[in-house]
Enzyme design. Structure first.
Site, PDB file in Angstrom:
ATOM      1  N   CYS A 136       0.839  -1.203   0.000  1.00 45.71           N
ATOM      2  CA  CYS A 136       0.000   0.000   0.000  1.00 45.71           C
ATOM      3  C   CYS A 136       0.877   1.259   0.000  1.00 45.71           C
ATOM      4  O   CYS A 136       1.556   1.532  -0.978  1.00 45.71           O
ATOM      5  CB  CYS A 136      -0.956  -0.012   1.196  1.00 45.71           C
ATOM      6  SG  CYS A 136      -2.004  -1.460   1.319  1.00 45.71           S
ATOM      7  N   ASP A 149     -10.264  -2.851  -6.367  1.00 49.53           N
ATOM      8  CA  ASP A 149      -9.342  -1.904  -5.772  1.00 49.53           C
ATOM      9  C   ASP A 149      -9.578  -0.499  -6.327  1.00 49.53           C
ATOM     10  O   ASP A 149      -9.220  -0.213  -7.478  1.00 49.53           O
ATOM     11  CB  ASP A 149      -7.890  -2.337  -6.050  1.00 49.53           C
ATOM     12  CG  ASP A 149      -6.877  -1.571  -5.236  1.00 49.53           C
ATOM     13  OD1 ASP A 149      -7.206  -0.479  -4.749  1.00 49.53           O
ATOM     14  OD2 ASP A 149      -5.743  -2.061  -5.092  1.00 49.53           O
ATOM     15  N   HIS A 167      -8.279  -4.282  -2.037  1.00 52.69           N
ATOM     16  CA  HIS A 167      -7.067  -3.569  -1.637  1.00 52.69           C
ATOM     17  C   HIS A 167      -6.701  -3.925  -0.192  1.00 52.69           C
ATOM     18  O   HIS A 167      -7.545  -3.907   0.696  1.00 52.69           O
ATOM     19  CB  HIS A 167      -7.296  -2.064  -1.755  1.00 52.69           C
ATOM     20  CG  HIS A 167      -6.082  -1.243  -1.480  1.00 52.69           C
ATOM     21  ND1 HIS A 167      -5.172  -0.914  -2.458  1.00 52.69           N
ATOM     22  CD2 HIS A 167      -5.616  -0.700  -0.333  1.00 52.69           C
ATOM     23  CE1 HIS A 167      -4.197  -0.196  -1.926  1.00 52.69           C
ATOM     24  NE2 HIS A 167      -4.438  -0.054  -0.635  1.00 52.69           N
TER      25      HIS A 167
END
Length: 245
Positions: free
Chosen positions: A135, A181, A213
């Site tokens: 991330c 996502d 995600h």
């Protein structure tokens, strides 16, 4: 942007059970978690772990331990100097990501990454460094995958990465993406493919269906598909490092 800025989905997911076995040290004023292999067969190679917005929390430490279990000395610096998003805030939904992220831009984060790389090379004697970015951390893998800083890179569901970051890489980069996502969307994934193809470097993007995600670090371990996908994301990183590091 090659991936959108961190958003609410970056602060969701599941806490993983387990007791980290690495050690916490202070490196040049930065809290740093280090996982050391029991049999260090890759003594001159190591992994720099650049975390999601939760920093030094259990899920990330357990992943560090797994990289160490696969023979790589692994170093996780606190990119946020104890200003990370707390898991309590995640549970309560009391997170303003756009406001929080203002305090953690390259001017704040780059120096921590740079000093960690210096420590790994000069103090730990590491000759080649692979970097994983989950991330938030993914952008900084791209930013340092050049000029002899990082040798090999891996992203899992990246956020905040720019096309300029990707276009400037000087080493192999592997990306693991989630089908669902809003940060690394289908369009941005395809745009990233175009950018990477122009770099002249080896690259790879794997897409896993049915996951969202954050799955590679905060997926639900009780859900068989999410558990499998998380394991596949990890195996992708290890296979990439074993090939190119």
């Amino acid at each position: 942007m090659a991936s959108n800025a961190p958003s609410a989905c970056c602060a969701s997911g599941f806490k993983h059970e387990g007791t980290p076995v690495g050690k916490l040290e202070t490196i040049d004023g930065v809290n740093t978690y280090i996982g050391t292999p029991s049999a260090n067969k890759k003594a001159d190679k190591a992994v720099l772990f650049l975390s999601d917005i939760f920093g030094l929390f259990n899920n990330n430490k357990l992943l560090v331990d797994e990289y160490a279990n696969n023979g790589y000395l692994t170093v996780l610096p606190d990119l946020f100097r104890e200003g990370q998003i707390s898991t309590d805030d995640m549970d309560n939904g009391k997170i303003n990501i756009p406001e929080w992220i203002k305090g953690y831009q390259p001017d704040n984060v780059d120096p921590i990454v740079a000093k960690t790389i210096k420590y790994m090379r000069e103090t730990l004697g590491v000759k080649k460094i692979a970097a994983v970015g989950y991330c938030f951390g993914a952008r900084y893998v791209s930013r340092f995958l050049k000029d002899g800083q990082i040798d090999v890179g891996y992203h899992a569901h990246p956020s905040g990465t720019t096309h300029e970051d990707l276009a400037a890489i000087q080493g192999p980069l592997s990306i693991c993406a989630a089908e669902i996502d809003p940060v690394f969307t289908t369009q941005l994934r395809h745009e990233s493919e175009v950018t990477l193809a122009k770099t002249g470097q080896a690259w790879q993007i794997n897409l896993l269906s049915g996951v969202v995600h954050g799955f590679a670090v905060r997926g639900d371990p009780k859900d068989p598909h999410q558990k499998w996908a998380k394991e596949q994301a990890f195996c992708q990183a290890i296979a990439w490092f074993d090939r190119y590091l």
